[in-house]
Design a protein around this motif. Structure first.
Motif, PDB file in Angstrom:
ATOM      1  N   TYR A 597      10.542 123.447-140.688  1.00 37.81           N
ATOM      2  CA  TYR A 597      11.018 122.902-141.952  1.00 37.81           C
ATOM      3  C   TYR A 597      11.713 123.940-142.825  1.00 37.81           C
ATOM      4  CZ  TYR A 597       7.509 125.178-144.846  1.00 37.81           C
ATOM      5  OH  TYR A 597       6.785 126.123-145.506  1.00 37.81           O
ATOM      6  N   ASN A 598      11.295 125.203-142.714  1.00 36.58           N
ATOM      7  CA  ASN A 598      11.857 126.179-143.663  1.00 36.58           C
ATOM      8  C   ASN A 598      13.029 126.954-143.067  1.00 36.58           C
ATOM      9  OD1 ASN A 598       9.986 127.334-142.008  1.00 36.58           O
ATOM     10  ND2 ASN A 598       9.162 128.730-143.517  1.00 36.58           N
ATOM     11  N   MET A 599      13.995 126.170-142.599  1.00 42.48           N
ATOM     12  CA  MET A 599      15.206 126.767-142.047  1.00 42.48           C
ATOM     13  C   MET A 599      16.113 127.242-143.174  1.00 42.48           C
ATOM     14  SD  MET A 599      16.334 124.690-138.731  1.00 42.48           S
ATOM     15  CE  MET A 599      15.523 125.141-137.217  1.00 42.48           C
ATOM     16  N   THR A 684      19.725 135.483-147.776  1.00 42.43           N
ATOM     17  CA  THR A 684      19.565 134.020-147.731  1.00 42.43           C
ATOM     18  C   THR A 684      18.089 133.643-147.710  1.00 42.43           C
ATOM     19  OG1 THR A 684      19.687 134.086-145.323  1.00 42.43           O
ATOM     20  CG2 THR A 684      21.742 133.671-146.515  1.00 42.43           C
ATOM     21  N   ARG A 685      17.772 132.538-148.331  1.00 45.58           N
ATOM     22  CA  ARG A 685      16.383 132.073-148.417  1.00 45.58           C
ATOM     23  C   ARG A 685      16.261 130.695-147.764  1.00 45.58           C
ATOM     24  NH1 ARG A 685      13.621 135.045-147.875  1.00 45.58           N
ATOM     25  NH2 ARG A 685      11.851 134.033-148.808  1.00 45.58           N
ATOM     26  N   PRO A 686      15.057 130.377-147.257  1.00 43.74           N
ATOM     27  CA  PRO A 686      14.864 129.059-146.619  1.00 43.74           C
ATOM     28  C   PRO A 686      15.083 127.904-147.601  1.00 43.74           C
ATOM     29  CG  PRO A 686      13.021 130.535-146.171  1.00 43.74           C
ATOM     30  CD  PRO A 686      13.853 131.199-147.211  1.00 43.74           C
ATOM     31  N   VAL A 687      15.386 126.732-147.056  1.00 50.23           N
ATOM     32  CA  VAL A 687      15.615 125.579-147.927  1.00 50.23           C
ATOM     33  C   VAL A 687      14.320 125.120-148.609  1.00 50.23           C
ATOM     34  CG1 VAL A 687      17.678 124.700-146.787  1.00 50.23           C
ATOM     35  CG2 VAL A 687      15.435 123.985-145.970  1.00 50.23           C
ATOM     36  N   LYS A 688      13.194 125.472-148.041  1.00 48.77           N
ATOM     37  CA  LYS A 688      11.901 125.146-148.645  1.00 48.77           C
ATOM     38  C   LYS A 688      10.865 126.105-148.094  1.00 48.77           C
ATOM     39  CE  LYS A 688      12.346 120.344-149.490  1.00 48.77           C
ATOM     40  NZ  LYS A 688      12.353 119.011-148.957  1.00 48.77           N
ATOM     41  N   GLU A 689       9.914 126.469-148.935  1.00 51.36           N
ATOM     42  CA  GLU A 689       8.787 127.273-148.448  1.00 51.36           C
ATOM     43  C   GLU A 689       7.513 126.760-149.077  1.00 51.36           C
ATOM     44  OE1 GLU A 689       9.535 131.813-148.022  1.00 51.36           O
ATOM     45  OE2 GLU A 689      10.648 131.106-149.760  1.00 51.36           O
ATOM     46  N   LEU A 690       6.524 126.498-148.257  1.00 49.35           N
ATOM     47  CA  LEU A 690       5.238 126.021-148.781  1.00 49.35           C
ATOM     48  C   LEU A 690       4.593 127.131-149.606  1.00 49.35           C
ATOM     49  CD1 LEU A 690       3.125 123.622-148.524  1.00 49.35           C
ATOM     50  CD2 LEU A 690       1.982 125.056-146.835  1.00 49.35           C
ATOM     51  N   LYS A 691       4.145 126.781-150.812  1.00 49.42           N
ATOM     52  CA  LYS A 691       3.504 127.778-151.669  1.00 49.42           C
ATOM     53  C   LYS A 691       2.197 127.282-152.264  1.00 49.42           C
ATOM     54  CE  LYS A 691       6.501 130.998-151.195  1.00 49.42           C
ATOM     55  NZ  LYS A 691       6.161 132.277-150.582  1.00 49.42           N
ATOM     56  N   GLY A 692       1.811 126.084-151.905  1.00 47.53           N
ATOM     57  CA  GLY A 692       0.537 125.585-152.430  1.00 47.53           C
ATOM     58  C   GLY A 692       0.257 124.210-151.855  1.00 47.53           C
ATOM     59  N   PHE A 693      -1.003 123.830-151.851  1.00 43.26           N
ATOM     60  CA  PHE A 693      -1.367 122.466-151.458  1.00 43.26           C
ATOM     61  C   PHE A 693      -2.761 122.174-151.980  1.00 43.26           C
ATOM     62  CE2 PHE A 693      -2.894 125.234-148.114  1.00 43.26           C
ATOM     63  CZ  PHE A 693      -4.167 124.744-147.838  1.00 43.26           C
ATOM     64  N   GLN A 694      -3.035 120.904-152.131  1.00 47.66           N
ATOM     65  CA  GLN A 694      -4.385 120.484-152.516  1.00 47.66           C
ATOM     66  C   GLN A 694      -4.708 119.209-151.770  1.00 47.66           C
ATOM     67  OE1 GLN A 694      -5.262 120.388-156.777  1.00 47.66           O
ATOM     68  NE2 GLN A 694      -3.659 121.913-157.089  1.00 47.66           N
TER      69      GLN A 694
END
Ligand code: NOJ
Length: 750
Positions: A597-599, A684-694
């Protein structure tokens, strides 16, 4: 025990007793460490070079039809002090025999370490790690490790070769089953949870074991997903993607590290000074010891970086590797290499010290039989506590991929008043394959099959069972019976997928769909027009495009271990509302791999109207099921994001929240995910990066406010000059039910 202490010839009994008394009575870590230091130094002073090399040597024991057996030549090596550690030697009876040899028949009586691949349980088998990860439940994951440690240590094990923290983005690689999937943030948290679970707060407690974080490093990046294959990465990708879970595991206290089989930048990991010394020791300050993977030193010969095993031993030793697993080359060549001046004795002492320190910290010098209590073994194996956890975790690991409405309502959950179901497939009444890959000592006779699970959970439903098809091959002799079972039933449940040997080590696949014959049976059953539920049981993401287009309900049930059948049945009939979410992307076909996902966005992001953009001409860019995807029997809706500010400084935190409503009829759990995108960076940075969840429980009809906070630490990355920091600028934040679906907002960092 006294006997053991007196074995250390020339060693002052006075110092030893003082050390043990102080260690037992003092809470002062420094004093304990000093005492350990004095004890170990005097022991090292007594050791010959051969005995030192022996402490750096680890051999396997074998299990034959008649039971456990150690090769005769290894027994000789043990007695001579040339092998100080064993693995695959478990059960109290057997381990006592071996420990006795070490303690009573060697010159110095140094106890053995007993290692084992306790990957997802010892006897009680928990879901494979990739399934467990789908629970996104750190407390449960820590508990799995704690209970695994409790059970394995009751059978003599004091060292597990786990967690495997290799980030993996290629589902062709069979070992994806043993890890937590593709994500760095999630993988790091899970790695730390597992280490805490295995090691607890006191390594000398009889129910804890040493963790060995593996495979250092980048083993999951094998080219084309072929096991043991070449790895070629930039330092940026290595540090950004592959190293963080190792660092997290070490920060959580992991005491040992295993090298990987692969090369990195032209040098096999086991001979790689950059990895083993510059990063591990110099940058990270690791003070435990490194063990190679199985014969990985010797394998540097076919890798082609050394001409023979002796050169291999020198390369590994000088790179910073303490222990040789199964290669026998340290024991054979270290004495010679020292004589020739190719390696230094002071370094040998430092390596031996690290190994002995772990034996000391495990409490083995105080009592070599600490882990060897037959009564404890008996009462711990398959105890209720373990079996209950196996069931709970299995339920939390199941991922509902699809659940369409037919005849006015969703196919799942099935009603317990359904008159009849056809239960079809090679995994429907199967114990062995429920256990999944690398189930070491797991006992299939205890595994609950799906057939049995359904009989228990829905006793009034009549079940028409037919295996129908085997895992592989092209025979269709079972089809007729399966079709007949389907015809006479109200609903069809198909249990298809992989057997336990089709994932794991040395089980890479080039095509990752359902095997052709299984798919053919599924098509023929589907053509009957009955409602069909597909249960996918596998050790990796499977490509399911045809099934997704044609089958109304699909549950991904992995290989869930001892309690698999019960867990799946509870989900099928609605006793448990599934909440698992994928931690690895499910591609549409193998041609999309690697897919995650974090392409990056590329300079020509997808645009359907423009041919010259980054896409395929024969398949979409999007996967079939994205990272973070997973449905349930509830129906959650998300409000817009509200934030306490739109701009933050490097020292501030930003707080944001969403309201989530359960609009469905079932109470349920939702795993709410927070992703960030850095819109402009120095690289360049990924289009999305997970940084939290609950993971939150919300009752039917109720709402819940979920709040996250973001600090500049969450925004940091390896910038163009490779410093790790957050750069000022604009960011986008997404909160959602998967990496592909959610609500977003913008903020900036000053
Ligand atoms: C090889 C595997 O790569 C590793 O993960 C495992 O711990 C060792 N064999 C020992 O069984």
């Amino acid at each position: 025990m006294k006997k053991n202490r007196l074995k250390y010839a020339g060693y002052s009994l006075f110092i030893l007793l003082l050390a043990l008394t102080l260690a037992a009575s003092s809470n002062d870590k420094k004093t304990v460490n000093d005492e350990m230091g004095v004890f170990i130094d005097s022991l090292i002073n007594e050791m010959t070079i051969e005995e030192k090399a022996g402490q750096l040597t680890l051999y396997t024991s074998g299990w034959t039809v008649t039971g456990p057996q150690l090769r005769d030549d290894y027994v000789e090596e043990l007695k001579a002090g040339r092998a100080g550690n064993l693995f695959n030697a478990h059960t109290v009876d057997y381990a006592i025999k071996l420990q006795k040899i070490a303690v009573e028949e060697t010159r110095l009586g140094i106890p053995l370490l007993f290692g084992l691949d306790v990957i997802h349980g010892y006897k009680t088998t928990f879901p494979i790690p990739l399934a467990e990860a789908a629970s996104w439940d750190l407390a449960l994951i820590e508990k799995t490790a704690r209970l695994s440690a409790k059970e394995a240590s009751s059978a003599g094990i004091n060292w597990t070769y786990n967690p495997m923290v290799d980030i993996a983005r290629d589902p062709r690689w069979g070992r994806v089953a043993e890890g937590t999937g593709e994500d760095v943030y999630l993988g790091s948290l899970m790695a730390a949870a597992k280490v805490r679970g295995y090691q607890g707060t006191d390594l000398s407690h009889h129910a804890t074991v040493m963790a060995c974080v593996k495979h250092f490093a980048a083993y999951g990046a094998a080219q084309a997903g072929r096991d043991y294959h070449t790895v070629d990465l930039s330092d940026r990708v290595l540090r950004e993607t592959y190293l963080p879970p190792f660092k997290a595991a070490l920060d959580a206290g992991a005491t040992t590290v295993m090298t990987s089989f692969n090369e990195l930048d032209g040098l096999p990991a086991s001979g790689n000074h950059y990895l083993m010394t510059e990063i591990l020791r110099d940058e990270w300050g690791f003070d435990g010891f490194v063990v190679t993977d199985y014969t990985a030193i010797n394998e540097m010969v076919p890798h082609g970086v050394v001409a023979n095993n002796k050169e291999a031993a020198a390369l590994a030793f000088n790179a910073g590797v303490e222990m040789d697993m199964q290669g026998g080359v340290y024991s054979k060549y270290i004495p010679e290499l020292i004589k020739e001046g190719q390696i230094e004795e002071s370094r040998l002492d430092a390596y031996v010290r690290r190994v002995l320190e772990m034996k000391y910290r495990l409490g083995l010098f105080e009592d070599p039989y600490r882990y060897l209590n037959a009564d404890r073994e008996k009462e711990t194996l398959f105890s209720k506590e373990l079996m209950d956890h196996a069931l709970e975790l299995a339920k939390e690991s199941i991922v509902l991929l699809k659940n369409e409405n037919i005849k006015g309502g969703p196919v799942l959950p099935l009603s317990k008043s359904t008159k009849s179901i056809a239960l079809i497939g090679p995994l429907a009444d199967n114990q062995k394959d429920m256990l999944g890959t690398w189930h070491v000592a797991g006992d299939e006779s205890k595994a609950i099959t799906l057939l049995k699970g359904i009989q228990e959970v829905a006793p009034d439903v009549s079940i028409n069972y037919a295996r129908g098809v085997s895992f592989q091959g092209s025979g269709s002799s079972g089809f007729a019976k399966a079709l007949q079972a389907a015809r006479k039933s109200d609903v069809v449940v198909m249990a298809l997928g992989e057997n336990y040997q089709q994932s794991g080590e040395a089980a890479s696949r080039s095509e990752i769909g359902l095997p052709a014959n299984q798919l053919e049976l599924l098509r023929q059953i589907h053509a009957l027009g009955k409602p069909v539920v597909l249960l996918v049981m596998a050790g990796r993401p499977i490509t399911l495009e045809w099934s997704d287009q044609n089958i109304p309900a699909i549950l991904n049930t992995w290989h869930l271990g001892t309690m698999a059948g019960k867990a799946i049945a509870e989900v099928l009939f609605g006793d448990h509302n599934p909440s698992g979410k994928l931690t690895m992307t499910f591609p549409r076909n193998a041609g999309q791999i690697p897919i995650y996902y974090n392409m990056k966005n590329t300079g020509r992001p997808f645009d359907a109207k423009n041919k010259y953009t980054s896409k395929y001409i024969d398949v979409a860019n999007e996967p079939l099921y994205p990272f973070g995807h997973g449905l349930g029997y509830s129906d959650f809706s998300y409000s817009e994001i509200s934030m306490n500010k739109k701009e933050m400084t490097q020292n501030e935190t930003l707080s944001l929240s969403v309201n989530i409503k359960n609009r469905g009829k079932h109470d349920g759990k939702e795993i709410v995910q927070l992703y960030i995108r850095d819109l402009v960076g120095s690289v360049t940075r990924p289009v999305k990066e997970l940084k939290g969840f609950q993971k939150v429980a919300i009752k039917a009809g109720e709402s819940r406010k979920v709040t996250f906070s973001i600090s500049s630490n969450d925004l940091a990355f390896y910038t163009r000059d490779m410093s790790h920091k957050a750069e000022p600028g604009a960011f986008e934040v997404f909160v959602g039910t998967s990496s592909a679906k959610g609500v977003s907002a913008k903020f900036s960092l000053k």
